[in-house]
Design an enzyme around this catalytic site. Structure first.
Site, PDB file in Angstrom:
ATOM      1  N   GLU A 160       2.137   1.818  -3.370  1.00  0.00           N
ATOM      2  CA  GLU A 160       1.066   2.367  -4.212  1.00  0.00           C
ATOM      3  C   GLU A 160       1.017   3.896  -4.070  1.00  0.00           C
ATOM      4  O   GLU A 160       0.898   4.624  -5.057  1.00  0.00           O
ATOM      5  CB  GLU A 160      -0.262   1.715  -3.802  1.00  0.00           C
ATOM      6  CG  GLU A 160      -1.475   2.255  -4.520  1.00  0.00           C
ATOM      7  CD  GLU A 160      -2.599   2.576  -3.568  1.00  0.00           C
ATOM      8  OE1 GLU A 160      -2.959   3.762  -3.466  1.00  0.00           O
ATOM      9  OE2 GLU A 160      -3.121   1.640  -2.897  1.00  0.00           O
ATOM     10  N   HIS A 161       1.129   4.395  -2.844  1.00  0.00           N
ATOM     11  CA  HIS A 161       1.163   5.852  -2.648  1.00  0.00           C
ATOM     12  C   HIS A 161       2.379   6.466  -3.341  1.00  0.00           C
ATOM     13  O   HIS A 161       2.284   7.522  -3.963  1.00  0.00           O
ATOM     14  CB  HIS A 161       1.221   6.179  -1.155  1.00  0.00           C
ATOM     15  CG  HIS A 161      -0.114   6.186  -0.483  1.00  0.00           C
ATOM     16  ND1 HIS A 161      -0.587   7.283   0.204  1.00  0.00           N
ATOM     17  CD2 HIS A 161      -1.075   5.238  -0.377  1.00  0.00           C
ATOM     18  CE1 HIS A 161      -1.784   7.003   0.700  1.00  0.00           C
ATOM     19  NE2 HIS A 161      -2.098   5.771   0.362  1.00  0.00           N
TER      20      HIS A 161
ATOM     21  N   GLU B  12      -4.249   7.987   7.340  1.00  0.00           N
ATOM     22  CA  GLU B  12      -5.228   7.096   6.715  1.00  0.00           C
ATOM     23  C   GLU B  12      -5.572   5.962   7.679  1.00  0.00           C
ATOM     24  O   GLU B  12      -6.733   5.577   7.829  1.00  0.00           O
ATOM     25  CB  GLU B  12      -4.650   6.537   5.401  1.00  0.00           C
ATOM     26  CG  GLU B  12      -5.641   5.701   4.607  1.00  0.00           C
ATOM     27  CD  GLU B  12      -5.069   5.160   3.297  1.00  0.00           C
ATOM     28  OE1 GLU B  12      -3.917   5.510   2.941  1.00  0.00           O
ATOM     29  OE2 GLU B  12      -5.785   4.391   2.634  1.00  0.00           O
TER      30      GLU B  12
ATOM     31  N   HIS C  62       0.827  -1.207   0.000  1.00  0.00           N
ATOM     32  CA  HIS C  62       0.000   0.000   0.000  1.00  0.00           C
ATOM     33  C   HIS C  62       0.867   1.266   0.000  1.00  0.00           C
ATOM     34  O   HIS C  62       0.584   2.238  -0.701  1.00  0.00           O
ATOM     35  CB  HIS C  62      -0.943  -0.048   1.207  1.00  0.00           C
ATOM     36  CG  HIS C  62      -1.722   1.207   1.425  1.00  0.00           C
ATOM     37  ND1 HIS C  62      -1.450   2.074   2.455  1.00  0.00           N
ATOM     38  CD2 HIS C  62      -2.766   1.743   0.750  1.00  0.00           C
ATOM     39  CE1 HIS C  62      -2.293   3.097   2.399  1.00  0.00           C
ATOM     40  NE2 HIS C  62      -3.103   2.924   1.378  1.00  0.00           N
TER      41      HIS C  62
END
Lengths: 472, 448
Positions: A91-92, A168, A88
């Site tokens: 991905e950022h 997040e 993840h």
């Protein structure tokens, strides 16, 4: 919002009471098959580049635009020990610059061309997408091809992004009672398999990734032979294939050692955990290990999910919410399309003044009633019709069609998006009773209960609350 | 929309050369419009690609028509329509809904209420029959009403777990008071308890009927077929509207300084809402305000606020602003979440960006890119029947015509730098704003 850890959202089952059933089997060409079910074919063109990259193309001319997605066969399940959330995080970072474009350019180029973009990470996959006017297909392909090989990872870009991901995590998990409950439930249900880890990662791990960790992960998994492009919308197939060859064709494939294999040992005794957290109402969720599309019990499990927990006429909703009025919501959730076997959930949220234990008992009472008495023809037929209609409705949105194709491709075969109705039509009451007995038994169950600490002005600091009730 | 006209206009406004985006054709959003006897409107967008029909029926039945002491009445009336009719029990409706893949649902908003249903072409007749039955002949059984009230109260309690809800509730109430935009659609525990069956019967009789109804069909259906079905099932259906109790939206008090609302709750993040009363959707400045807001906080990764507090400082996962422009008034808001200890910094940076927009306006490049996005993105958004239906419905409710898509693109393209800056000064008002913070106040140590 952006860069979504998709399955994190899906885990908030109250918001997603019905998972659209997606099944296996052969795709049917005709509109109605022998079982009298309406089937609308998915006219997908498959293309494979010489570097091993795959593409799925589906025309839908209702809007003059396209959805372009690139799916990588990598997700949180593939992460090394102690590096949870790195898929993840990467991905950022994919939005923060390449050798060709600066850190802010990707977004600027897509948006000034009228496009939107984002990405999501789940247990089994990471996917990037753009939605844009049809004549900009080549432009977004160029951008995706670029970041497939040219990503630049820099400390000054990682530092703020790490903080963003921590925020997040606070939003999704730490300040969400059900988000936190399902995180713990998965971590307790799985003992070995990496599905035990949250997609976003444990907070301590998020703090610790180095640029090298990210770079290694990128090099290993971001290669054309581990990627699938999906295009849905208004475009010409020949032209799109030419563009794919132009933009992705030159990227060399790398030796890819494949994804880690892992299995979860069979659960032999019930497990239970309690989470004490500031919340208005309790919540109870039970997770059972259950096979996916690769197992012949899959179709019966899909029907079981639907009959027990698929919407307002489902047995759990009717009994707990409508008849006994002890719950605000109740349902079931099962994942048929996945790489490895996931969990069959049963869940309910007690109504004000009602107890979690009574909700739990009543859910199990409904399971036992189903096992004792089976399912009537009328109920089977009604559920089948419901799945049939919802399967066709699921073809309405470009984005969702592309999602279904990508997810099925990652799980093993894009044809999983369709053609499962015939196998569902063959499921009998005896099959459903059999899989209910086999998988919803107590030895295969982990039960999680949210015990609310009523929020008040003078409550204990939430810092401590996180660790209360830990049973891992 | 004439693309050539657009290019000329854009070129006139631009000096620097950019990848100027052509708007995707707005033709996707043309549809048929017809006025029906009895005061209803029929809107049809036909497409035969899939055997699916998406239907919406809108009524002037939002919370603005309910008495203040019975807040929640519009919501309960909408929800109770599917809980039994003269011909079908609640459970018969549920079973039929299930069989057709979801079936009919009715919900109320602040201005309107709407029924929606999605049908396979083969289920069209029985779906319409069900729709007409629940809308025209509801029984509102007392026992079902009690259950629904209990569930609504439970739902209200559950929402208190969401910091965003707590902030929104306080923020709206302060901005709009007892105006419908200041209230919760569900009502309050006190007002819900006061609602009786006879209130629902009366509200239904007054607010549901052909007068003011909007019927929308998207998908596998022709205008003639849709007209036949609507007239066959709904012809002659009258409502008896009573006096409308809606309150005029009064002006804000406490001009000259920001109002601060602090709510102490044990969340790890501070949830921040900052905003002010602002323009309605029909205000002439809406288009300049839309462009301005894209640059300030609405343009996701391209917005100044996101670039500053997310991309550079890593303070938030999400920060965005928008004009919630309603029928007769509206508001502007900025929403963000950050760990409690960063709340002051995030708010300060957001205010710096707002002031900069008001004092310095925007550059040529920013303006042209904002317009390129808004116009180019417009038609790409309509990739599902429900998105198309929602758009058509919004246009009709606002009193715009089927040609509005072109008009919208033209108006956006015509916005100037000067208009953008004026919109920022006029429609974002820090001196009348409400700042709401939900979080651990001991950690946030707010300087406001």
């Amino acid at each position: 919002m952006r860069r979504i850890a998709l399955a994190l959202i899906a885990a908030l089952l109250t918001a997603y009471p019905v998972s659209i059933a997606v099944g296996g089997g052969e795709i049917s060409g005709g509109p109605v098959d022998s079982s009298g079910l309406l089937q609308v074919p998915w006219r997908v063109t498959e293309h494979r580049l010489s570097n091993g990259m795959r593409a799925l193309l589906l025309q839908d001319r209702r809007a003059p635009s396209i959805v372009f997605q690139v799916w990588y066969g990598v997700g949180s399940r593939d992460e090394p020990k102690g590096k949870t959330g790195v898929a993840h995080m990467l991905e950022h970072m994919m939005f923060r610059g390449t050798t060709k474009y600066g850190p802010k350019e990707f977004s600027n180029i897509v948006m000034r061309n009228g496009g939107t973009h984002n990405a999501f990470t789940s247990f089994d996959y990471t996917a990037y997408f753009e939605r844009i006017a049809s004549d900009r297909l080549g432009l977004v392909m160029g951008l995706e091809a670029d970041r497939m090989i040219n990503l630049v990872l820099k400390e000054e870009e990682l530092a703020p992004e790490r903080k963003v991901v921590m925020e997040e995590r606070r939003s999704r998990t730490e300040d969400s009672p059900t988000g936190a409950l399902f995180e713990k439930l998965r971590a307790t249900s799985y003992t070995k398999h990496a599905y035990r880890n949250p997609i976003i990662g444990w907070a301590a791990d998020i703090d610790g990734y180095s640029l090298e960790d990210l770079g290694d992960f990128y090099k290993r998994y971001y290669t054309p032979n581990n990627a699938t492009a999906v295009i849905v919308g208004d475009f010409e197939v020949d032209e799109a294939i030419r563009l794919l060859e132009k933009h992705f064709g030159p990227i060399p494939s790398r030796p890819f050692e494949g994804r880690p294999q892992m299995t979860e040992p069979e659960q032999t005794a019930p497990r239970r955990l309690t989470l004490r957290k500031e919340a208005q109402l309790p919540y109870v969720a039970m997770a059972h290990h259950a096979p996916n599309w690769k197992n012949e019990d899959g179709p019966a499990l899909l029907m079981l999910e639907n009959i027990l927990g698929g919407g307002e006429t489902s047995r759990l909703y009717q009994r707990l919410v409508r008849k006994d009025a002890i719950a605000l919501g109740a349902g079931a959730d099962y994942t048929y399309v996945s790489l490895d076997p996931m969990l069959f959930y049963l869940y309910g949220q007690p109504a004000p003044g009602k107890k979690a234990i009574d909700v739990e008992k009543t859910i199990l009472d409904e399971v036992n009633r189903l096992i004792r008495k089976g399912v009537s023809k009328e109920e089977l037929e009604r559920n089948l019709r419901s799945v049939e209609a919802r399967t066709i409705f699921a073809m309405d949105s470009h984005f969702y069609r592309a999602m279904q194709l990508g997810r099925a491709m990652i799980a093993g075969d894009w044809r999983l998006v369709s053609g499962y109705l015939p196998s569902l039509a063959k499921v009998t009451s005896a099959d459903i009773v059999r899989v209910a007995k086999k998988y919803l038994r107590s030895q295969n169950r982990t039960t999680a209960t949210l015990v609310p600490i009523p929020p008040g002005e003078k409550q204990p600091q939430p810092k401590n609350a996180k660790n209360q009730g830990e049973s891992r | 929309m004439n693309p050539l006209r657009w290019i000329l206009r854009a070129a006139g406004a631009l000096i620097i050369s950019l990848a100027v985006s052509l708007p995707a054709s707005a033709a996707v959003l043309t549809y048929d419009r017809e006025e029906l006897p009895g005061g209803a409107v029929l809107l049809v967008k036909e497409s035969q690609e899939l055997p699916i029909i998406t239907i919406r029926v809108s009524f002037p039945g939002g919370t603005r028509y309910e008495p203040l002491e019975k807040q929640g009445l519009a919501n309960l009336t909408a929800g109770m329509l599917v809980r039994g009719t003269r011909r079908r029990s609640s459970s018969a409706i549920e079973k039929l809904n299930d069989r057709i893949g979801g079936g009919v649902g009715v919900s109320a908003g602040r201005d309107f209420s709407a029924a929606s249903i999605r049908l396979l072409t083969r289920d069209l007749e029985r779906g319409m029959d069900l729709l007409a039955d629940v809308l025209r002949r509801p029984l509102f059984p007392g026992k079902e009403l009690e259950k629904m009230k209990t569930r609504t109260l439970g739902g209200l309690q559950r929402k208190k777990d969401r910091p965003g809800h707590l902030a929104d509730r306080a923020f709206r109430e302060r901005l709009f008071g007892s105006h419908p935009y200041g209230r919760q659609v569900e009502g309050t525990p006190e007002t819900i308890k006061k609602i009786r069956r006879k209130d629902l019967v009366k509200f239904h009789r007054q607010r549901y009927g052909m007068k003011g109804a909007i019927f929308i069909f998207v998908g596998d259906i022709s205008l003639a077929r849709a007209r036949g079905l609507v007239m066959g099932h709904f012809g002659g259906w009258r409502s008896r509207p009573g006096p409308s109790p809606v309150e005029p939206a009064g002006s804000n008090e406490a001009k000259g300084k920001m109002t601060i609302i602090k709510i102490d709750r044990p969340f790890k993040q501070a949830t921040v809402l900052l905003g002010n009363r602002s323009i309605s959707r029909r205000h002439k400045d809406f288009y300049a305000a839309r462009v301005m807001n894209y640059i300030l906080g609405g343009g996701s990764f391209e917005s100044r606020i996101t670039k500053n507090i997310r991309e550079e400082k890593g303070l938030v996962y999400s920060a965005y602003s928008y004009f919630a422009a309603g029928m007769d008034t509206g508001h502007w808001r900025l929403s963000l979440q950050t760990k409690n200890a960063s709340a002051n910094q995030a708010i300060a940076e957001a205010i710096i960006e707002i002031r900069k927009m008001q004092d310095e306006g925007v550059g040529d490049r920013e303006l042209s890119e904002a317009k390129a996005f808004i116009t180019g993105n417009f038609a790409t958004r309509f990739q599902s029947s429900s998105r198309i239906a929602e758009y058509i419905l919004a246009v009709e409710r606002l009193g715009f015509g089927p040609g509005y898509a072109d008009e919208y693109l033209d108006l956006i393209s015509a916005v100037t730098k000067d208009q953008v800056q004026k919109a920022a000064k006029k429609h974002i008002r820090l001196d009348e704003a409400v700042l709401t913070v939900v979080g651990i106040l001991d950690e946030a140590k707010l300087e406001y």
